[in-house]
Design a protein around this motif. Structure first.
Motif, PDB file in Angstrom:
ATOM      1  N   HIS A 239      -2.842  -8.953   2.616  1.00  0.00           N
ATOM      2  CA  HIS A 239      -2.411  -8.347   3.886  1.00  0.00           C
ATOM      3  C   HIS A 239      -3.628  -7.903   4.711  1.00  0.00           C
ATOM      4  CE1 HIS A 239       1.584  -7.091   1.721  1.00  0.00           C
ATOM      5  NE2 HIS A 239       1.365  -8.399   1.719  1.00  0.00           N
ATOM      6  N   ALA A 240      -4.662  -7.425   4.029  1.00  0.00           N
ATOM      7  CA  ALA A 240      -5.885  -7.040   4.744  1.00  0.00           C
ATOM      8  C   ALA A 240      -6.512  -8.279   5.395  1.00  0.00           C
ATOM      9  CB  ALA A 240      -6.866  -6.375   3.783  1.00  0.00           C
ATOM     10  N   GLU A 241      -6.467  -9.414   4.678  1.00  0.00           N
ATOM     11  CA  GLU A 241      -7.010 -10.661   5.251  1.00  0.00           C
ATOM     12  C   GLU A 241      -6.198 -11.085   6.473  1.00  0.00           C
ATOM     13  OE1 GLU A 241      -9.836 -12.267   4.624  1.00  0.00           O
ATOM     14  OE2 GLU A 241     -10.206 -10.548   3.314  1.00  0.00           O
ATOM     15  N   LEU A 242      -4.874 -10.871   6.416  1.00  0.00           N
ATOM     16  CA  LEU A 242      -4.035 -11.181   7.581  1.00  0.00           C
ATOM     17  C   LEU A 242      -4.507 -10.361   8.789  1.00  0.00           C
ATOM     18  CD1 LEU A 242      -1.555 -12.151   9.209  1.00  0.00           C
ATOM     19  CD2 LEU A 242      -0.179 -10.442   7.984  1.00  0.00           C
ATOM     20  N   ALA A 243      -4.820  -9.081   8.548  1.00  0.00           N
ATOM     21  CA  ALA A 243      -5.283  -8.217   9.647  1.00  0.00           C
ATOM     22  C   ALA A 243      -6.589  -8.766  10.246  1.00  0.00           C
ATOM     23  CB  ALA A 243      -5.474  -6.790   9.144  1.00  0.00           C
ATOM     24  N   TRP A 244      -7.496  -9.264   9.398  1.00  0.00           N
ATOM     25  CA  TRP A 244      -8.740  -9.867   9.917  1.00  0.00           C
ATOM     26  C   TRP A 244      -8.417 -11.105  10.746  1.00  0.00           C
ATOM     27  CZ3 TRP A 244     -12.939  -7.203  10.177  1.00  0.00           C
ATOM     28  CH2 TRP A 244     -13.232  -6.217   9.221  1.00  0.00           C
ATOM     29  N   ASP A 245      -7.426 -11.901  10.318  1.00  0.00           N
ATOM     30  CA  ASP A 245      -7.040 -13.086  11.089  1.00  0.00           C
ATOM     31  C   ASP A 245      -6.449 -12.682  12.442  1.00  0.00           C
ATOM     32  OD1 ASP A 245      -7.869 -14.653   9.002  1.00  0.00           O
ATOM     33  OD2 ASP A 245      -5.856 -15.003   8.186  1.00  0.00           O
ATOM     34  N   VAL A 246      -5.678 -11.589  12.449  1.00  0.00           N
ATOM     35  CA  VAL A 246      -5.090 -11.111  13.713  1.00  0.00           C
ATOM     36  C   VAL A 246      -6.205 -10.663  14.659  1.00  0.00           C
ATOM     37  CG1 VAL A 246      -3.670  -9.292  14.760  1.00  0.00           C
ATOM     38  CG2 VAL A 246      -2.867 -10.457  12.691  1.00  0.00           C
ATOM     39  N   ILE A 247      -7.206  -9.992  14.120  1.00  0.00           N
ATOM     40  CA  ILE A 247      -8.330  -9.564  14.960  1.00  0.00           C
ATOM     41  C   ILE A 247      -9.065 -10.782  15.536  1.00  0.00           C
ATOM     42  CG2 ILE A 247     -10.627  -8.500  14.889  1.00  0.00           C
ATOM     43  CD1 ILE A 247      -9.482  -6.329  13.127  1.00  0.00           C
ATOM     44  N   ALA A 248      -9.262 -11.802  14.706  1.00  0.00           N
ATOM     45  CA  ALA A 248      -9.939 -13.014  15.194  1.00  0.00           C
ATOM     46  C   ALA A 248      -9.140 -13.640  16.336  1.00  0.00           C
ATOM     47  CB  ALA A 248     -10.102 -14.007  14.044  1.00  0.00           C
ATOM     48  N   PHE A 249      -7.814 -13.674  16.187  1.00  0.00           N
ATOM     49  CA  PHE A 249      -6.942 -14.208  17.242  1.00  0.00           C
ATOM     50  C   PHE A 249      -7.077 -13.374  18.524  1.00  0.00           C
ATOM     51  CE2 PHE A 249      -2.643 -13.253  19.028  1.00  0.00           C
ATOM     52  CZ  PHE A 249      -2.472 -14.428  19.761  1.00  0.00           C
ATOM     53  N   ALA A 250      -7.072 -12.038  18.365  1.00  0.00           N
ATOM     54  CA  ALA A 250      -7.152 -11.157  19.544  1.00  0.00           C
ATOM     55  C   ALA A 250      -8.514 -11.277  20.229  1.00  0.00           C
ATOM     56  CB  ALA A 250      -6.887  -9.704  19.123  1.00  0.00           C
ATOM     57  N   LEU A 251      -9.580 -11.412  19.450  1.00  0.00           N
ATOM     58  CA  LEU A 251     -10.913 -11.534  20.050  1.00  0.00           C
ATOM     59  C   LEU A 251     -11.043 -12.858  20.810  1.00  0.00           C
ATOM     60  CD1 LEU A 251     -13.252 -10.142  17.215  1.00  0.00           C
ATOM     61  CD2 LEU A 251     -12.536  -8.988  19.328  1.00  0.00           C
ATOM     62  N   GLU A 252     -10.389 -13.879  20.269  1.00  0.00           N
ATOM     63  CA  GLU A 252     -10.475 -15.201  20.920  1.00  0.00           C
ATOM     64  C   GLU A 252      -9.704 -15.209  22.239  1.00  0.00           C
ATOM     65  OE1 GLU A 252      -9.216 -18.469  18.385  1.00  0.00           O
ATOM     66  OE2 GLU A 252      -8.499 -19.481  20.202  1.00  0.00           O
ATOM     67  N   ARG A 253      -8.523 -14.559  22.235  1.00  0.00           N
ATOM     68  CA  ARG A 253      -7.667 -14.624  23.436  1.00  0.00           C
ATOM     69  C   ARG A 253      -7.833 -13.410  24.349  1.00  0.00           C
ATOM     70  NH1 ARG A 253      -2.835 -17.611  22.324  1.00  0.00           N
ATOM     71  NH2 ARG A 253      -3.387 -19.313  20.916  1.00  0.00           N
ATOM     72  N   GLY A 254      -8.224 -12.269  23.782  1.00  0.00           N
ATOM     73  CA  GLY A 254      -8.208 -11.025  24.561  1.00  0.00           C
ATOM     74  C   GLY A 254      -9.467 -10.754  25.358  1.00  0.00           C
ATOM     75  N   GLY A 255     -10.527 -11.485  25.078  1.00  0.00           N
ATOM     76  CA  GLY A 255     -11.757 -11.348  25.854  1.00  0.00           C
ATOM     77  C   GLY A 255     -12.427  -9.987  25.698  1.00  0.00           C
ATOM     78  N   GLY A 256     -12.986  -9.493  26.808  1.00  0.00           N
ATOM     79  CA  GLY A 256     -13.825  -8.284  26.799  1.00  0.00           C
ATOM     80  C   GLY A 256     -13.098  -7.038  26.344  1.00  0.00           C
ATOM     81  N   THR A 257     -11.820  -6.870  26.744  1.00  0.00           N
ATOM     82  CA  THR A 257     -11.112  -5.642  26.366  1.00  0.00           C
ATOM     83  C   THR A 257     -10.905  -5.578  24.847  1.00  0.00           C
ATOM     84  OG1 THR A 257      -9.018  -6.725  26.806  1.00  0.00           O
ATOM     85  CG2 THR A 257      -9.903  -5.336  28.552  1.00  0.00           C
ATOM     86  N   ALA A 258     -10.644  -6.742  24.229  1.00  0.00           N
ATOM     87  CA  ALA A 258     -10.455  -6.763  22.770  1.00  0.00           C
ATOM     88  C   ALA A 258     -11.763  -6.401  22.061  1.00  0.00           C
ATOM     89  CB  ALA A 258      -9.964  -8.139  22.335  1.00  0.00           C
ATOM     90  N   LYS A 259     -12.869  -6.935  22.577  1.00  0.00           N
ATOM     91  CA  LYS A 259     -14.168  -6.643  21.947  1.00  0.00           C
ATOM     92  C   LYS A 259     -14.510  -5.163  22.085  1.00  0.00           C
ATOM     93  CE  LYS A 259     -16.326 -11.185  22.295  1.00  0.00           C
ATOM     94  NZ  LYS A 259     -15.296 -11.970  22.985  1.00  0.00           N
ATOM     95  N   GLN A 260     -14.207  -4.601  23.262  1.00  0.00           N
ATOM     96  CA  GLN A 260     -14.469  -3.172  23.472  1.00  0.00           C
ATOM     97  C   GLN A 260     -13.597  -2.321  22.543  1.00  0.00           C
ATOM     98  OE1 GLN A 260     -13.675  -1.766  27.428  1.00  0.00           O
ATOM     99  NE2 GLN A 260     -14.533   0.258  27.024  1.00  0.00           N
ATOM    100  N   ALA A 261     -12.325  -2.720  22.384  1.00  0.00           N
ATOM    101  CA  ALA A 261     -11.418  -1.980  21.490  1.00  0.00           C
ATOM    102  C   ALA A 261     -11.934  -2.015  20.055  1.00  0.00           C
ATOM    103  CB  ALA A 261     -10.015  -2.586  21.562  1.00  0.00           C
ATOM    104  N   LEU A 262     -12.510  -3.135  19.646  1.00  0.00           N
ATOM    105  CA  LEU A 262     -13.042  -3.230  18.282  1.00  0.00           C
ATOM    106  C   LEU A 262     -14.208  -2.258  18.097  1.00  0.00           C
ATOM    107  CD1 LEU A 262     -12.944  -4.625  15.548  1.00  0.00           C
ATOM    108  CD2 LEU A 262     -14.466  -6.389  16.434  1.00  0.00           C
ATOM    109  N   ARG A 263     -15.068  -2.160  19.104  1.00  0.00           N
ATOM    110  CA  ARG A 263     -16.204  -1.209  19.001  1.00  0.00           C
ATOM    111  C   ARG A 263     -15.682   0.225  18.894  1.00  0.00           C
ATOM    112  NH1 ARG A 263     -18.634  -4.877  22.625  1.00  0.00           N
ATOM    113  NH2 ARG A 263     -17.913  -3.699  24.440  1.00  0.00           N
TER     114      ARG A 263
END
Ligand SMILES: [Fe+2]
Ligand SMILES: [Fe+2]
Length: 317
Positions: A239-263
């Motif tokens: 399930h933790a790996e699924l969360a990493w995959d979701v983050i990768a999806f969000a970073l790919e599609r969400g652009g700058g706001t997703a990257k800022q949210a991760l920081r």
């Protein structure tokens, strides 16, 4: 015939309020000293019960993904009945009533968290669907929800066996009142919330649950507890790996706001540490570890490792 464990639990929980009321009545009749002693005894008993409950609720030895509704973690109400337990039977030979009460509470707390993970993944599935996620993410999300159903059934079965009470899952009234609300500007857009939730509740939360379950599985003496925690460890790691995959999806599609949210989420990792609580009276840490509950110091160490691991991996995303 009434189960002696049920009688013992009722006695412990009710004796505090009863002593306080008796003390107040005594004092009102003019017996100040005896009334005062009864009141102090009652308050002490209530404090002991609350202390044990607080310690158990911070142990974090088996949790699924947190169900957050309007920013608050929610679980189902406690209920008695059938429908949420498999046929697992741990060894309860030689346990005292108090030890059975503590272990019953610990596994019941765990069962509530695992049960709440089922709607938590249902909510994640809705969000991923709304955001155009690929089929692999949706499939993994639904499989994870089914894992949590199995975890909850097993934890309820263990809670029932230890406590002697037919515990089951009750209602989650807050879930039926949960309506989409306009997010505050500080929460950011959908991508930001998806990244933040995935990092804190998935990568860190479920990553920690996997580490804790694996560690306690190695220490547990009962084969039923060992097998339960080994399965939970493997599933929570996935399930933790699924969360990493979701983050990768969000970073790919969400652009700058997703990257800022991760920081921002990385900065918030430090606030996720559980408070360290004193041990539960009447049960030592070695006993708890043998029965599937990790000592506080070990939990702190694993949390620290998990925060560092999560930070390092997210920084390289
Ligand atoms: Fe779980
Ligand atoms: Fe999980």
């Amino acid at each position: 015939m009434v189960n002696p464990i049920v009688l013992f639990v009722c006695f412990i929980v009710l004796s505090g309020p009863v002593l306080i009321v008796a003390g107040i009545i005594d004092m009102s009749k003019g017996s100040g000293t005896r009334g005062g002693i009864l009141t102090v005894l009652g308050a002490s008993t209530m404090g002991l019960v609350y202390w044990a409950y607080s310690a158990i609720s911070h142990m974090n030895f088996s949790k699924g993904r947190v169900l957050r509704l309007k920013g608050r973690a929610r679980v189902a109400r406690r209920a008695l009945g059938d429908g949420w337990a498999d046929d697992a039977t741990p060894d309860i030979e030689g346990l005292t009533p108090w030890q059975r009460t503590v272990l019953g509470e610990a596994w019941l707390y765990s069962a509530g968290m695992e049960h709440a993970s089922v709607p938590a993944f249902a909510k994640l599935s809705l969000k991923l669907s709304a955001m155009g996620a690929p089929s692999e993410l949706l499939e993994a999300c639904h499989l994870a929800a089914l894992d949590e159903v199995r975890h909850a059934r097993r934890c309820f079965a263990l809670a029932r066996a230890y406590s002697g009470l037919p515990w089951s899952a009750g209602m989650i009234p807050e879930l039926s009142q949960d309506r989409p609300q306009r997010p505050s500007p500080a929460e950011g857009d959908d991508w930001s919330r998806l990244v933040r939730g995935s990092l804190l509740d998935g990568c860190l939360g479920e990553g920690l649950a996997a580490s804790v379950a694996a560690e306690v599985s190695r220490r547990a003496s009962d084969p039923v507890i060992r097998e339960t925690l080994a399965v939970i460890a493997e599933d929570e790691g996935r399930h933790a790996e699924l969360a990493w995959d979701v983050i990768a999806f969000a970073l790919e599609r969400g652009g700058g706001t997703a990257k800022q949210a991760l920081r921002q989420a990385l900065d918030a990792l430090e606030t996720q540490r559980s408070p360290s609580l004193p041990s539960i009276p009447g049960v030592d840490e070695a006993f708890l570890a043998r029965n599937g509950v990790l000592p506080q110091a070990e939990l702190g160490r694993l949390m620290e490792e998990c925060i560092q691991r999560t930070r390092a991996r997210a920084s390289s995303s």
